[in-house]
Design an enzyme around this catalytic site. Structure first.
Site, PDB file in Angstrom:
ATOM      1  N   CYS A   1       0.994  -1.194   0.012  1.00 19.23           N
ATOM      2  CA  CYS A   1       0.214  -0.091   0.052  1.00 19.23           C
ATOM      3  C   CYS A   1       0.751   1.417  -0.081  1.00 19.23           C
ATOM      4  O   CYS A   1       2.066   1.086   0.017  1.00 19.23           O
ATOM      5  CB  CYS A   1      -1.210   0.237   1.308  1.00 19.23           C
TER       6      CYS A   1
ATOM      7  N   CYS B   1       3.672   1.761   2.577  1.00 17.65           N
ATOM      8  CA  CYS B   1       4.986   1.271   2.080  1.00 17.65           C
ATOM      9  C   CYS B   1       6.061   2.212   1.494  1.00 17.65           C
ATOM     10  O   CYS B   1       7.101   2.226   1.667  1.00 17.65           O
ATOM     11  CB  CYS B   1       4.906   0.064   1.410  1.00 17.65           C
TER      12      CYS B   1
ATOM     13  N   ASP C   1       9.975  27.477 -32.342  1.00 22.09           N
ATOM     14  CA  ASP C   1      11.050  27.468 -33.277  1.00 22.09           C
ATOM     15  C   ASP C   1      10.553  27.437 -34.579  1.00 22.09           C
ATOM     16  O   ASP C   1       9.382  26.993 -34.704  1.00 22.09           O
ATOM     17  CB  ASP C   1      12.258  26.699 -32.809  1.00 22.09           C
TER      18      ASP C   1
END
Length: 763
Positions: free
Chosen positions: A29, A32, A444
């Site tokens: 989960c 952790c 550009d």
């Protein structure tokens, strides 16, 4: 002096940061995630980011930090880790998930069925009592009417003790930092222990089926979740599968099959029709069409011939070609895309920070809430011990931080993987949120608004210019030598103009020459000392203005060629030896077919467009007019610092700026912009700087990238809304006794599956 330099280099190397990715096992989960990150961040100079969805951790740390030390630190937190190599596919599914589900089903279904079907109880009781009597076996306490309860306990025990052991083990090792496994373990063990007590004393209800049902739904949910996550990562797996394993190289005129790991830059290899191109390179012989769709997302085949650059892992359709390797290993286009995808999947969007903070305190709060629920019902409301324990267990079971932990990373996993297959690589998850507030786009010209596939339109090499160098270069000033020096320098650059000159020189039989002192100046050109025989002149090639600063006055024919090319809106490159201009290369490309459509789409979204280019004003104005950019928002002949200054100026005026470019001269502006998109046909510097890379040449990919960002962010918000709402609604329902533990387990599994399947809808 050399010793000091050596020490300095050593110090710089020691202080350099390197990124490593590890596969993590044992996470269950989002709590952790916090445990592992906190443990790794204790190491000096380390910044760790754990991705719960892909079960990986991305570690940025000092170069002298060994992978073994990272692995030891992860193990000390109660988990295990494995270093992922360049072509490793992270283990996006829990090992043994299918096996655990098989045994959980085998044990839980009979236990739940026997407990729930009341009409079975008496026949089973009678049959078991007679069986015990026939064999003279002593009966358990209250066997005459509770034999079914003992049978269900016997069936459930292997499930509790063996099949669910990984859950209990994770709960034990994370006892200081509780995780979801803590809730599952407490809930199932409480129900199991209470059932033994109730059966033995014949007091209160038995909840053995609750313990079995909770574990079954948890194991089923994790199995389905792992399958869904595996599906979400299929795009990354597809990219990894494209890598060639062997290559046929030409050695002394003979084709030799070697492992791809033995290929070196400069090797020439054969690609037969229907085969994949082994690595990035430039074609030196043959013609064909190649399919780049799995790498760039561009469906139309691309015609290639000598001088054309090709991407490793692209499919060669119909002709035999010989390719000279220019990039290998982790430097190839495919490896670069894969690395960016893995990095993105291991990163976190800012929106995830709130979810992580909540998850870090969620389990302790739920545990305390469960105890408070038991205390209220048993001591204050004067309910039975059985009801109080059942309600407390329900609170433990229904509260699931998994949905919260999966809300962001699974969506990023799907978006980054599927985006990569469509030629859109999200390198920085922060781009998802920023993309929604963009109101100015700076573009550009060459390679961005134009197709970037420059072709030489005119080459002028006047004999009159060569006389200035004098007799010492007699015999060396041939067209072949001049083109060879151009090839030698321009083959080192990824700029479209350089590629056009390279292709032209190769088509006219130019060859590579030895080179030293190579330098490149963004926005100006390249320079090097080239060995053309007995002489090694300093060769420059770049824009007319930059070359003029380092040369004697241009020959009249060269000046005329420059003026002619600029009047035709063509890009001009001048080549000089030892300060004397010898050749002019006029190149041009075409405006992309979708440039005007893209500009219109940006403007329709309320995004103002600007054109910034290093080309001359006439060329810039012509392109702007054709694509629909207002002429008062065009800046021509700008240097990299000018582009950066313009982006900063727009930001200072309160705008959120998107920069779209492809060259080295765009890198500074890309880095400074709020959001940056690089065209994948551009340079490595631009791509490595940008937040998003559009690998296919079509400019409309920019709109697709913005749409993908919008859908991904919308999905993340939907996931988080669901995860919060589920717990806000579910926990009170459980606390007031309106849900049983088994229904709570089913709801918990469904909540996680909803988040994963909702993320899979991203297209």
């Amino acid at each position: 002096m050399s010793q000091k330099m050596s020490d300095s280099d050593s110090s710089l190397q020691k202080n350099a940061l390197v990124a490593q990715t590890f596969a993590i096992s044992g996470m269950t989960c989002s709590s952790c995630v916090n445990t592992i990150e906190s443990k790794l961040n204790e190491l000096p100079g380390v910044s760790a980011s754990v991705n719960f969805a892909s079960e990986t951790v991305h570690v940025l740390g000092p170069s002298d930090l060994s992978p073994d030390e990272i692995i030891r630190q992860v193990k000390s937190a109660g988990y295990s880790a494995t270093l992922l190599t360049d072509n490793s596919d992270p283990a996006l599914h829990r090992k043994g998930a299918a096996r655990a589900l098989f045994f959980a089903t085998l044990l839980a279904i009979p236990a739940v069925a026997i407990s729930m079907v009341m009409s079975w109880h008496q026949p089973i009781n009678d049959w078991l009592i007679s069986l015990f009597e026939d064999y003279g076996i002593a009966q358990p306490p209250h066997a005459d009417h509770l034999f079914v309860s003992w049978l269900v306990l016997a069936i459930t025990t292997p499930l509790i003790v063996f099949v669910a052991w990984p859950i209990h083990r994770a709960a034990i090792r994370n006892i200081i930092h509780p995780t979801m496994d803590t809730l599952i373990s407490l809930g199932s063990m409480s129900a199991y222990a209470w059932s033994i007590y109730a059966t033995y004393t014949n007091e209160g209800d038995v909840y053995t089926e609750v313990a079995a049902g909770v574990l079954f739904f948890v194991i089923l949910g994790r199995y389905l979740e792992s399958r869904a996550k595996r599906n979400a990562s299929s795009a990354l797996s597809s990219l990894l599968a494209l890598s060639a394993k062997e290559v046929s190289v030409v050695r002394a005129g003979v084709e030799v099959l070697i492992p791809i790991s033995h290929l070196v830059i400069g090797d020439e290899f054969v690609v037969k029709p229907g085969g994949r191109i082994a690595t990035d390179g430039i074609i030196i012989s043959g013609q064909s069409s190649v399919d780049n769709s799995l790498i760039t997302g561009e469906s139309a085949p691309v015609e290639v011939s000598p001088g054309s650059r090709v991407i490793g892992s692209a499919m060669n359709n119909n002709g035999r070609i010989i390719v000279r390797a220019t990039r290998i290993g982790s430097d190839t286009e495919l490896a670069r895309i894969t690395a960016m995808v893995v990095t993105a999947q291991g990163s976190k969007a800012p929106i995830q920070k709130l979810a992580d903070k909540i998850a870090s305190i969620f389990v302790p709060v739920v545990t305390a809430l469960s105890l408070a629920t038991f205390g209220y019902w048993y001591f204050i409301a004067d309910k039975s011990l059985s009801f109080s324990i059942s309600t407390a267990i329900t609170v433990l079971v229904i509260a699931c931080p998994c949905a919260l932990g999966l809300a962001t990373p699974v969506a990023l996993l799907v978006a980054s993987g599927r985006g990569a297959l469509r030629g859109i690589v999200i390198r920085n998850p922060q781009a998802l949120e920023i993309s929604q507030s963009i109101d100015v786009a700076v573009l550009d010209k060459t390679g961005t608004l134009t197709d970037g596939s420059m072709h030489i339109r005119e080459v002028v090499i006047p004999v009159s210019a060569q006389k200035v160098l004098g007799s010492e270069f007699a015999g060396l000033l041939t067209e072949g030598k001049i083109l060879s020096t151009a090839l030698t320098l321009e083959s080192q650059s990824d700029h479209p103009t350089a590629q056009a000159i390279t292709a032209y020189a190769l088509a006219h039989h130019a060859t590579q020459l030895p080179v030293t002192e190579f330098t490149q100046t963004p926005g100006a050109g390249v320079a090097a000392r080239v060995n053309v025989g007995p002489k090694s002149p300093v060769v420059l090639i770049g824009s007319p203005a930059s070359i003029a600063h380092s040369c004697v006055e241009f020959d009249s024919q060269i000046s005329e060629a420059i003026s002619r090319a600029e009047s035709n809106s063509q890009a001009v490159s001048v080549l000089a030896w030892d300060g004397v201009a010898l050749a002019v290369f006029a190149s041009g490309d075409q405006i992309k077919r979708d440039s005007a459509t893209t500009i219109a789409a940006l403007e329709s979204r309320g995004i103002t467009t600007w054109l910034l280019t290093g080309d001359n004003a006439e060329s810039a104005a012509s392109v702007a007019q054709q694509v629909g950019i207002s002429t008062d928002r065009v800046l021509a002949q700008v240097l990299p610092e000018d582009k950066l200054a313009k982006v900063s100026s727009l930001q200072s005026a309160g705008h959120r700026v998107l920069m779209i470019g492809d060259g080295v001269n765009d890198a500074a502006a890309l880095a400074a912009a709020d959001l940056s998109i690089a065209m994948g046909t551009g340079t490595d510097v631009a791509i490595s700087t940008a937040d998003i890379t559009v690998m296919r040449p079509a400019l409309m990919g920019v709109i697709d990238a913005l749409d993908l960002s919008k859908r991904t962010l919308s999905t993340i918000k939907g996931n988080l809304t669901w995860a919060f709402a589920y717990n806000v609604i579910g926990i009170p329902i459980a606390a007031v006794g309106f849900a049983s533990p088994m229904y709570a387990a089913a709801a918990m599994a469904i909540s996680s599956l909803f988040v994963v399947t909702h993320s899979l809808r991203i297209r």
